[in-house]
Enzyme design. Structure first.
Site, PDB file in Angstrom:
ATOM      1  N   GLY A 233       0.842  -1.195   0.000  1.00  0.00           N
ATOM      2  CA  GLY A 233       0.000   0.000   0.000  1.00  0.00           C
ATOM      3  C   GLY A 233       0.873   1.239   0.000  1.00  0.00           C
ATOM      4  N   SER A 234       0.306   2.330   0.444  1.00  0.00           N
ATOM      5  CA  SER A 234       1.030   3.604   0.345  1.00  0.00           C
ATOM      6  C   SER A 234       2.137   3.695   1.407  1.00  0.00           C
ATOM      7  CB  SER A 234       0.049   4.758   0.546  1.00  0.00           C
ATOM      8  OG  SER A 234      -0.514   4.664   1.831  1.00  0.00           O
ATOM      9  N   GLU A 255       5.681  -3.359   0.959  1.00  0.00           N
ATOM     10  CA  GLU A 255       5.741  -3.034  -0.475  1.00  0.00           C
ATOM     11  C   GLU A 255       4.986  -1.728  -0.644  1.00  0.00           C
ATOM     12  OE1 GLU A 255       7.472  -4.762  -2.571  1.00  0.00           O
ATOM     13  OE2 GLU A 255       7.799  -6.597  -1.429  1.00  0.00           O
ATOM     14  N   LEU A 256       5.715  -0.618  -0.764  1.00  0.00           N
ATOM     15  CA  LEU A 256       5.078   0.705  -0.671  1.00  0.00           C
ATOM     16  C   LEU A 256       5.061   1.419  -2.016  1.00  0.00           C
ATOM     17  CD1 LEU A 256       6.674   1.660   2.781  1.00  0.00           C
ATOM     18  CD2 LEU A 256       4.581   0.364   2.319  1.00  0.00           C
ATOM     19  N   CYS A 289       2.112   0.213  -8.763  1.00  0.00           N
ATOM     20  CA  CYS A 289       3.282   0.770  -8.075  1.00  0.00           C
ATOM     21  C   CYS A 289       4.459   0.954  -9.027  1.00  0.00           C
ATOM     22  CB  CYS A 289       3.668  -0.117  -6.906  1.00  0.00           C
ATOM     23  SG  CYS A 289       3.859  -1.822  -7.399  1.00  0.00           S
ATOM     24  N   GLU A 386       4.081  10.323  -5.958  1.00  0.00           N
ATOM     25  CA  GLU A 386       3.452   9.272  -6.766  1.00  0.00           C
ATOM     26  C   GLU A 386       2.065   9.778  -7.171  1.00  0.00           C
ATOM     27  OE1 GLU A 386       2.070   5.812  -4.566  1.00  0.00           O
ATOM     28  OE2 GLU A 386       2.832   4.509  -6.135  1.00  0.00           O
TER      29      GLU A 386
HETATM   30  P1  NAD Z   1      -3.362   2.407   1.263  1.00  0.00           P
HETATM   31  O1  NAD Z   1      -2.102   2.573   2.031  1.00  0.00           O
HETATM   32  O2  NAD Z   1      -4.385   3.480   1.355  1.00  0.00           O
HETATM   33  O3  NAD Z   1      -4.108   1.074   1.710  1.00  0.00           O
HETATM   34  C1  NAD Z   1      -3.483  -0.193   1.625  1.00  0.00           C
HETATM   35  C2  NAD Z   1      -4.128  -1.124   2.637  1.00  0.00           C
HETATM   36  O4  NAD Z   1      -3.861  -0.630   3.946  1.00  0.00           O
HETATM   37  C3  NAD Z   1      -5.640  -1.219   2.530  1.00  0.00           C
HETATM   38  O5  NAD Z   1      -6.061  -2.533   2.821  1.00  0.00           O
HETATM   39  C4  NAD Z   1      -6.104  -0.264   3.609  1.00  0.00           C
HETATM   40  O6  NAD Z   1      -7.394  -0.572   4.044  1.00  0.00           O
HETATM   41  C5  NAD Z   1      -5.062  -0.526   4.678  1.00  0.00           C
HETATM   42  N1  NAD Z   1      -4.880   0.528   5.697  1.00  0.00           N
HETATM   43  C6  NAD Z   1      -5.240   1.827   5.644  1.00  0.00           C
HETATM   44  N2  NAD Z   1      -4.893   2.461   6.788  1.00  0.00           N
HETATM   45  C7  NAD Z   1      -4.269   1.544   7.568  1.00  0.00           C
HETATM   46  C8  NAD Z   1      -3.641   1.586   8.850  1.00  0.00           C
HETATM   47  N3  NAD Z   1      -3.608   2.695   9.558  1.00  0.00           N
HETATM   48  N4  NAD Z   1      -3.076   0.451   9.304  1.00  0.00           N
HETATM   49  C9  NAD Z   1      -3.072  -0.694   8.588  1.00  0.00           C
HETATM   50  N5  NAD Z   1      -3.662  -0.790   7.369  1.00  0.00           N
HETATM   51  C10 NAD Z   1      -4.256   0.316   6.869  1.00  0.00           C
HETATM   52  O7  NAD Z   1      -2.926   2.111  -0.235  1.00  0.00           O
HETATM   53  P2  NAD Z   1      -3.890   1.894  -1.484  1.00  0.00           P
HETATM   54  O8  NAD Z   1      -4.429   3.228  -1.901  1.00  0.00           O
HETATM   55  O9  NAD Z   1      -4.841   0.782  -1.226  1.00  0.00           O
HETATM   56  O10 NAD Z   1      -2.862   1.349  -2.595  1.00  0.00           O
HETATM   57  C11 NAD Z   1      -2.128   2.180  -3.402  1.00  0.00           C
HETATM   58  C12 NAD Z   1      -0.696   2.258  -2.923  1.00  0.00           C
HETATM   59  O11 NAD Z   1      -0.140   0.952  -2.885  1.00  0.00           O
HETATM   60  C13 NAD Z   1       0.198   3.049  -3.847  1.00  0.00           C
HETATM   61  O12 NAD Z   1       1.041   3.870  -3.099  1.00  0.00           O
HETATM   62  C14 NAD Z   1       1.015   1.970  -4.564  1.00  0.00           C
HETATM   63  O13 NAD Z   1       2.250   2.394  -5.064  1.00  0.00           O
HETATM   64  C15 NAD Z   1       1.151   0.956  -3.491  1.00  0.00           C
HETATM   65  N6  NAD Z   1       1.470  -0.364  -4.058  1.00  0.00           N
HETATM   66  C16 NAD Z   1       2.743  -0.853  -3.900  1.00  0.00           C
HETATM   67  C17 NAD Z   1       3.098  -2.071  -4.465  1.00  0.00           C
HETATM   68  C18 NAD Z   1       4.495  -2.619  -4.306  1.00  0.00           C
HETATM   69  O14 NAD Z   1       4.689  -3.795  -4.592  1.00  0.00           O
HETATM   70  N7  NAD Z   1       5.468  -1.836  -3.867  1.00  0.00           N
HETATM   71  C19 NAD Z   1       2.156  -2.784  -5.205  1.00  0.00           C
HETATM   72  C20 NAD Z   1       0.875  -2.270  -5.345  1.00  0.00           C
HETATM   73  C21 NAD Z   1       0.540  -1.043  -4.760  1.00  0.00           C
END
Ligand code: NAD
Length: 485
Positions: A233-234, A255-256, A289, A386
């Protein structure tokens, strides 16, 4: 499309704990990003459900970790068959809740099958080993053990793929899993767990759906009985997880975010390079990502290159991912549109020029025009952050050393693309660039057998490859001295 999930009233009831769908009284809504309409209501896990899922995973670990890898494989390999049989229906749910064109959703499921095949095979090749001892009566063994209970938190952009990349290696090596999918895309996760759970013993895989991310995220990050948290995620959420997990000192795989540069040298094959940029930038509407975030073109070919690129970008067919011929779907939600608009406005205010696109498309749904901007500077958000949308800023360069410095002056380090025919140039770039994945004349650096992961603010730990399995194991070094039979 979601008929098999819904029980009554467009509501999908239950979180999956210890082999059963457990009723909760609370729900949240899931939207179709192509028309902003509610698709369904989904059960929201209560705090007690989260603790129950953790207990179930811990209990099931005792049985699961004792099996031999080939015995666990017997359970896991059945998942490939069910994914192949249900490929279309699962892909349709992805398109419905996430927006990507159906053909992209289908290839996401096909790739999942590749992952399962590869992980189950490679898992059979991980063996304990012995080392010579410096003292004559000592025998030394190094043993691999499953790390234990795993929490997997996944994003919406690869709603099934990112789950498979986490749960399959964890299950293969003997861990049990609590899955928390994104609240934007819980439907495909629920369908996946329905399919997969037919093959797995109770408690091995548990699913917690919620939109109370902070509360559930905090429990999963800090709980003593969770041994490893794997998160995609982010970067902002990853940082919260680091903070929240510190008291329990658990292992993290993060994986951010990324800000992938795509570097075009004068000697490249212009037409092929443009095809690659279109795919690596606009696939999934720029929401991966490793989506190209910034394009660098070597001076001398910029006019020809940009004219050809713009002509192609203007032809990208945007629309509902279910319509035939559509190449780019909507963004995920209003927040994503706001971010893209903020980045484009920031660039324009600082002197950038919009060559094509630059606007939200006036229709229902979160659609944004494929956009190209020039006259960009390093201090613009489009060059530093990003964007996660269909916006391509273009910069020019002459000096290769300066180029490497400019590109590395960014907090992310996930993936970089280089297009040149010169081995010497490519090697110099590979050595100089601070990225976990570097892709030379290749737009899809995501092979199952190759470690995937970033540097700097893009996180740590690897998914895929042998390393993607080893992450879920811990090493025990054993010294045997003076033993009698
Ligand atoms: P996000 O961080 O908003 O959410 C990711 C996950 O975290 C979701 O399941 C969300 O519900 C959960 N979450 C939210 N707040 C949380 C907290 N406080 N504690 C624990 N979990 C929490 O990200 P997104 O918008 O779903 O995804 C997009 C991001 O993911 C982009 O930044 C992208 O680059 C990244 N991404 C990275 C990879 C990689 O392999 N590096 C792959 C895919 C996506």
């Amino acid at each position: 499309m979601i008929d098999s999930l819904v029980k009554v009233d467009n509501t999908i009831d239950g979180v999956f704990i210890n082999g059963s769908w457990v009723h909760t009284d609370e729900y949240f809504e899931v939207f179709n990003p192509a028309n902003e309409e509610v698709i369904a209501r989904v059960s929201r896990a209560k705090v007690d459900n989260v603790y129950e899922a953790i207990s179930a995973s811990k209990l099931a670990l005792g049985f699961w970790k004792k099996l031999k890898p080939f015995e666990r494989n017997k359970y896991i390999l059945g998942i490939i068959d069910t994914l192949e049989v249900n490929k279309k229906s699962l892909a349709e749910i992805i398109t419905l809740e996430q927006g990507k064109p159906l053909h992209e959703a289908i290839s996401e499921i096909e790739k999942c099958c590749d992952y399962i095949k590869w992980f189950t095979e490679e898992n059979l090749r991980i063996n304990d080993y012995s080392l010579y001892s410096t003292s004559p009566n000592t025998e030394i063994n190094v043993k691999y053990e499953p790390i234990g209970v795993v929490a997997a938190i996944t994003p919406w952009n690869l709603p099934v793929g990112s789950i498979i990349r986490k749960i399959i290696p964890a299950l293969c090596v003997g861990c049990t899993v609590i899955l928390k999918p994104s609240s934007q895309t819980p439907l495909s996760a629920i369908k996946l767990v329905q399919l997969v759970s037919d093959y797995l013993p109770n408690g091995i895989l548990n699913l917690i759906s919620t939109n109370q991310d902070e509360i559930v995220g905090e429990i999963l990050s800090s709980h003593e009985d969770i041994d490893l948290l794997t998160f995609t995620g982010s970067t902002e959420t990853g940082q919260k997880i680091i903070r929240n997990s510190s008291s329990s000192v658990k292992k993290l795989i993060l994986e951010l975010g990324g800000s992938a540069p795509f570097i075009v040298f004068k000697d490249c094959d212009i037409d092929k390079t443009i095809e690659s940029i279109i795919n690596a930038k606009f696939r999934n509407a720029g929401q991966t990502c490793i989506s190209v975030n910034r394009l660098y073109i070597e001076k001398g070919i910029e006019d020809t290159f940009i004219n050809k690129l713009v002509a192609k970008v203007k032809k990208i067919k945007v629309g509902d991912g279910f319509k035939s011929g559509v190449e780019m779907g909507p963004l995920i939600n209003q927040r994503a549109i706001n971010k893209v608009e903020e980045h484009v406005t920031d660039a324009v205010l600082k002197g950038a020029k919009v060559i094509t696109g630059g606007n939200r498309i006036k229709r229902k749904g979160f659609f944004y025009e494929p956009t190209i901007i020039t006259n960009v500077k390093l201090n613009m958000k489009v060059m530093q952050e990003e964007t996660f949308g269909p916006v391509l800023p273009i910069a020019y360069f002459e000096d290769h050393k300066q180029l490497i410095e400019d590109i590395n002056r960014n907090k992310y380090g996930l993936c970089a693309y280089i297009y040149t025919k010169s081995q010497k140039t490519a090697k110099k770039m590979v050595d100089g660039l601070d990225f976990g994945i570097i892709s030379v004349n290749n737009e899809r650096p995501t092979q199952v057998s190759v470690p995937f992961g970033g540097f700097k603010n893009s996180g740590f730990g690897k998914e895929s490859g042998r390393e993607g399995l080893l992450e879920f194991l811990r090493l025990k070094s054993v010294y045997f001295d003076d033993l009698h039979s």
